[in-house]
Scaffold this active site. Sequence first.
Site, PDB file in Angstrom:
ATOM      1  N   GLU A 102      17.326  43.283  77.784  1.00 53.23           N
ATOM      2  CA  GLU A 102      18.758  43.440  77.629  1.00 53.23           C
ATOM      3  C   GLU A 102      19.147  44.831  77.306  1.00 53.23           C
ATOM      4  O   GLU A 102      20.109  45.426  77.596  1.00 53.23           O
ATOM      5  CB  GLU A 102      19.056  42.689  76.312  1.00 53.23           C
ATOM      6  CG  GLU A 102      19.672  41.435  76.337  1.00 53.23           C
ATOM      7  CD  GLU A 102      20.267  40.723  75.084  1.00 53.23           C
ATOM      8  OE1 GLU A 102      21.474  40.769  74.744  1.00 53.23           O
ATOM      9  OE2 GLU A 102      19.400  40.181  74.397  1.00 53.23           O
ATOM     10  N   ASP A 124      27.775  33.944  78.216  1.00 49.95           N
ATOM     11  CA  ASP A 124      27.455  34.393  77.057  1.00 49.95           C
ATOM     12  C   ASP A 124      27.981  34.084  75.592  1.00 49.95           C
ATOM     13  O   ASP A 124      27.505  33.242  74.997  1.00 49.95           O
ATOM     14  CB  ASP A 124      27.149  35.862  77.150  1.00 49.95           C
ATOM     15  CG  ASP A 124      25.931  36.404  76.117  1.00 49.95           C
ATOM     16  OD1 ASP A 124      25.063  35.687  75.751  1.00 49.95           O
ATOM     17  OD2 ASP A 124      25.600  37.740  76.194  1.00 49.95           O
ATOM     18  N   ASP A 125      29.159  34.959  75.468  1.00 50.06           N
ATOM     19  CA  ASP A 125      29.763  34.402  74.249  1.00 50.06           C
ATOM     20  C   ASP A 125      31.458  34.447  74.732  1.00 50.06           C
ATOM     21  O   ASP A 125      31.984  35.412  74.604  1.00 50.06           O
ATOM     22  CB  ASP A 125      29.766  35.483  73.337  1.00 50.06           C
ATOM     23  CG  ASP A 125      28.208  35.655  72.897  1.00 50.06           C
ATOM     24  OD1 ASP A 125      27.729  34.955  72.059  1.00 50.06           O
ATOM     25  OD2 ASP A 125      27.612  36.776  73.344  1.00 50.06           O
TER      26      ASP A 125
HETATM   27 ZN   LIG Z   1      22.880  35.757  75.103  1.00 53.93          ZN
END
Ligand SMILES: [Zn+2]
Length: 329
Positions: free
Chosen positions: A187, A268-269
């Site tokens: 990441e 993801d979010d």
């Molecule tokens: Zn994530």
Amino acid sequence: MEKFCVSIPKIELHAHLNGSLSRATLKDLGCLEEDVQIYNKSDIDLQTCFQLFSVAHKATSDVNSVKYVTKQVIKEFADDNVLYLELRTTPREEQNMTEEEYIEAVVDGITSHKSPIVVKLLLSLDRRRSIEEQRKTVKSIIKFKKLYPDIVKGIDLSGNPSFGEFYEDLFIEARYNGLFTAIHCAEIKNDIEAERILNFNPDRIGHGTFLHPESGGSQRLWQMNKMLQIPTEICLTSNVICRTTKSYKEHHIQAWIKDELPFSLCTDDKGVFNTSLSKEFFLAYQHLNLNREQLWKISRNSIDYSFASNREKQELRIKLKEWRQENMQ
Ligand SMILES: [Zn+2]
């Protein structure tokens, strides 16, 4: 084309429960307007994102609210024509709730929702926690995997990538106990850890931002990734907002497309980044020139990368094929 992206049946493989809470759900839980306002900030970075999660955590500090938000998030994904959803969350202890009660509340939400969607659960280890704390969580995860084998499917490593590390032993133990592994990988730039994670050969990785040399990785990492063909969970908006990638056009997904490596599109979010899986599909069409056929294939291939049972996968493939016959001929 926007309509196409909404109506195509989709598969979501990377969605954090707390980051997926919509503004409406947060307000339902009595979140203050000023707290929800942080969510409207257009200019946030990776560190701010982790602050945003504390708003969601504050709003879900007892079993009833955890169960409630789980059902709400599931409903919102189903309303977006997501056929299959893998939710992930980090078991956490609050004043009125133990880690295991938290897991139980999420499972409760999953077993009691009424939406037309298949939902599985991945439980996450927070990389900021010590190895002893993480080992304790792994024990609980294995326990719940045995209690709910059709729901608890996998284990994830997530949390702020600037801290903590990947403890391989814990994942070996989880794998030995029948859990699938999906690990946030590269990441941020951390070649040594990325190589350790790839060497472990997880069932899927999240992001993979700093693997390709052109996006800050290395030739060595990319060769490994090409050889292993580990399906990667790609989260376009998340990466652009957190500025780990420069723009949608220059997103590292281009390397996956060019080398024909397996990937799926994920949110993801969706709450924190104000997105939906339909929006992510539309962004892929807009910025990456993916056509209807290619988008449909992303959905279909994501079934293969999912942790669903073989029977569930077969049913999902049939649904997607039927949709294609009705809508793409
Ligand atoms: Zn994530």
